[in-house]
Design an enzyme around this catalytic site. Structure first.
Site, PDB file in Angstrom:
ATOM      1  N   ASP A 190      -0.274   0.042  -9.018  1.00  0.00           N
ATOM      2  CA  ASP A 190      -1.449   0.868  -8.772  1.00  0.00           C
ATOM      3  C   ASP A 190      -2.690   0.263  -9.426  1.00  0.00           C
ATOM      4  O   ASP A 190      -2.616  -0.313 -10.516  1.00  0.00           O
ATOM      5  CB  ASP A 190      -1.185   2.268  -9.349  1.00  0.00           C
TER       6      ASP A 190
ATOM      7  N   GLU B 274      -2.033  -2.824  -5.052  1.00  0.00           N
ATOM      8  CA  GLU B 274      -3.167  -2.069  -4.518  1.00  0.00           C
ATOM      9  C   GLU B 274      -4.415  -2.699  -5.129  1.00  0.00           C
ATOM     10  O   GLU B 274      -4.807  -2.380  -6.252  1.00  0.00           O
ATOM     11  CB  GLU B 274      -3.072  -0.589  -4.900  1.00  0.00           C
TER      12      GLU B 274
END
Length: 715
Positions: free
Chosen positions: A398, A451
């Protein structure tokens, strides 16, 4: 009572930093002397290895006892009286160290790949006695005690010893699996900190309680492996992204357990043709509204839905259905809850001390200090832990952009440049490269995905060639551009024609995943269906065309739960998806389309074998901005593995639309998103079309409105 030493008072007052120096067995002159601290005990005896006893004198009313062992015995137990009860105890301060010298060497070097085998709480048998060994990093603490169910949460009973560069350890006899515990820490200035949960805990209490729980995680049944090659660049990869707490709920809005999810979720995802399930973070976290992205227990599956064994059963059920399992993993930041990692030993241990480096302004969370050896070892070991212990097949990292840039979301003057004066976080870059290197070295069948929302180069390229080493990168640009295009009224789309074309300029610069993720259906962005313009028919037709465009586009696929049946409302973490919508034909039609797109994507090598290779794609129609039509050829490794994709983003039907193709002969229409089966108007090519006579093979197509068609050459 005898006059006591300063050491004795340090034990009594719970501030001794080396209790083994005073407590336990010591040779004094020609005697083996035992000292024990047992508050509430009225009298204590030492029991020698042959059963002989010797009384220990109470040398302080707080419960400090001392005396000589009988007959020169070196092994002993303590026999203590508490009121009317007499209890035989093994003295924690007679046992040898838990960490070996080699452990300390690797820990100091930061190369202990199996940190989870040593730190935390581990049931074991030491010197013939069953108990639990506790080890925690707190290099700047003056004193660390383990407190829990086994000692009435009294910090004076079990102070730990420090070894190496700040690893505190203690073996507690007869502590057992299921015991709750925390660490009681006195900081470098003598400050008493809030009780800390174990950073390495394998299980934890259900929030809002925050104690860690002793677990023998080596006894958790290991999930069966996923199918081989499931993460390969040439394999189909269609990911169903799931928030476990809100996928489906029971009556009274109660969560499904891991076991209940195991009975329903994998079968559902497999029926719809997905190849992977990706869970939003399952690490223990205190705040439901963080969706798991503010974890406090990186090594513990959240107790909201059951035990670690239950979570393992969910992974096993996914693998049984042939699905890969990916986890969202959050090494970019952590919350500042007082029981967590923040200011863990009274100093900035895991985070940077300077808030210009150590705190995210957007999220109010703390940033790991990637320049610290122990922190990098902690994070890399955590990644390996999930892959080894729970057979996880991939980690999606993330907020990578927030790690790579020192000025991420910071105002001018609000950040600290690197040693070269630049904005790149050099330590974070090194950490990500090490993380990927060790993951692929230990688990070559696994994968990682970033990401990463900027144009950072070579995110998914090998470390040895200067890349970050990820297996895949989320294509955030594709997502942004195409959602911007599809949200426009068709009459205006000709002015945004480049939003569709632009992504192919860089589509093969990385190994891309095309994401329609949870972030796109919250915070006022509306659901994916909610972005579609026009009346109800056009909204659903637009969505069918957009999903078909996505599956025909190069790149692996990811879709957040609910998108597959056109969830109308934005996603909310505290309620179930709107499953009742499937009673309506339009929503059921979208679900049927996703099922067929997934199956077509897997069945046709042309749609997946060269997803990340420019040789697998060829534009055919790029210049029909007025008609909102695009066409391209997808290619597989075999010379005849070809698929023509034609997408019409206008509400007009186009008859006699000529499209060149690589082979003459019959082309079968294998999917038409305007089929009545999906809720469309049933305009199309009646299943097949033949090329026209001429030097260059062409198809004379009927292109349905707001729809995509897929055609393959007849072999």
């Amino acid at each position: 009572m005898t006059k006591l030493s300063a050491e004795a008072y340090a034990i009594i007052e719970g501030r001794h930093s080396d209790p083994f120096h005073y407590l336990g067995l010591h040779i004094e002159g020609d005697q083996n002397v035992v000292r024990a601290f047992l508050p509430e005990a009225s009298n204590v005896e030492a029991v020698g290895e042959h059963g002989e006893t010797a009384p220990l004198a109470r040398i302080h009313d707080s419960g400090l006892f001392a005396g000589a062992l009988p007959n020169g015995s070196k092994r002993y137990q303590l026999r203590a009286r508490y009121g009317d009860n007499v209890v035989d105890l093994d003295d924690p301060y007679r046992f040898p160290p838990v960490l070996t010298d080699f452990d300390l060497y690797l820990l100091g070097e930061g190369t202990h790949q199996r940190l989870y085998d040593k730190l935390g709480a581990h049931p074991m048998t030491l010197d013939g006695v069953e108990g639990v060994a506790f080890v925690v990093l707190a290099p700047n603490a003056r004193r660390v005690s383990v407190v829990g169910d086994f000692n009435f949460w009294n910090a004076r009973r079990h102070p730990m010893r420090v070894r190496g560069v700040g690893y505190w350890e203690l073996f507690i006899p007869h502590a057992r699996v299921g015991d709750h515990y925390k660490f009681d820490i006195v900081g470098p200035q003598g400050q008493h900190l809030a009780l800390k949960s174990d950073p390495m805990a394998f299980a934890a209490e259900v929030r809002p309680s925050t104690a860690s729980i002793v677990l023998d995680e080596t006894r958790i049944p290991h999930p069966r492996p996923a199918p081989s090659g499931i993460n390969a660049l040439g394999s189909p990869m269609s990911i169903y992204e799931v928030h476990l707490g809100s996928w489906r709920r029971k009556s009274h809005n109660e969560w499904l357990t891991y076991r209940e999810l195991a009975e329903q979720l994998p079968r559902y995802a497999r029926d719809l043709g997905f190849t992977h399930i990706e869970f939003l973070p399952v690490n223990e976290h205190p705040f439901d509204g963080s969706w798991g992205y503010q974890p406090t227990g990186l090594y513990a599956p959240t107790s909201r839905f059951g035990t670690p064994e239950d979570f393992s059963a969910l992974v096993d059920a996914c693998h049984r259905e042939g699905l890969g399992v990916m986890l969202d993993w959050v090494p970019g930041h952590f919350p500042d809850d007082p029981h967590g990692l923040g200011h863990f030993d009274g100093t900035a241990l895991y985070e940077h001390a300077n808030p210009l480096q150590g705190r995210h302004l957007d999220w109010g969370t703390l940033i790991y200090n990637y320049g610290r050896t122990e922190v990098v070892n902690f994070l890399v070991s955590n990644a390996l832990f999930w892959l080894e212990r729970y057979a996880i097949d991939g980690l999606r990292v993330d907020a990578v952009a927030s790690m790579l840039y020192l000025d991420y979301s910071r105002p001018a003057g609000g950040w600290i440049p690197n040693k070269h004066g630049g904005r790149e976080n050099l330590e974070a870059i090194d950490f990500l490269r090490r993380f990927n290197t060790e993951v692929f070295a230990r688990f070559p069948e696994a994968t990682t995905a970033a990401e990463e929302s900027t144009a950072w180069p070579q995110v998914s390229r090998p470390v040895e060639f200067g890349g970050l080493g990820f297996g895949y990168k989320w294509n955030m640009g594709w997502m942004h551009d195409t959602l911007n295009y599809i949200s426009k009224e068709p009459i205006h789309r000709k002015f945004h024609h480049g939003d569709i074309l632009f992504g192919l300029h860089y589509a093969f610069s990385e190994n891309f995943i095309l994401p329609l993720s949870h972030d796109e259906v919250v915070h006022g962005k509306r659901s994916i269906l909610g972005r579609m313009p026009g009346d109800d028919w056009q909204r659903f037709a637009n969505l069918r065309a957009y999903y078909s465009f996505m599956f025909g586009h190069p790149g692996k696929k990811l879709m957040f739960m609910g998108c597959e049946f056109a969830q109308e409302r934005e996603w909310s973490h505290d309620r179930s998806l709107d499953w009742h919508l499937l009673d309506q034909k339009n929503h059921a039609g979208i679900q049927s389309l996703i099922r067929d797109l997934n199956r077509l994507y897997q069945a046709l090598p042309a749609l997946h074998e060269l997803d990340c290779d420019p040789s697998g794609f060829e534009w055919i129609v790029t210049d029909d901005a007025n008609g909102n039509v695009f066409a391209w050829i997808r290619k597989g490794n075999d010379a005849r593995a070809r698929c023509l994709v034609v997408v019409n983003f206008s509400p007009n039907v186009y008859y006699n639309y000529h499209v060149r193709v690589p082979f003459a002969g019959k082309w079968r229409e294998v999917l038409n998103s305007d089929s009545a089966h999906y809720g469309g108007s049933n305009v199309g090519n009646v299943g097949e079309v033949h090329t026209l006579d001429g030097l260059v093979p062409e198809l004379n197509l009927t292109i349905p409105p707001l729809a995509a068609i897929f055609l393959v050459p007849e072999n």
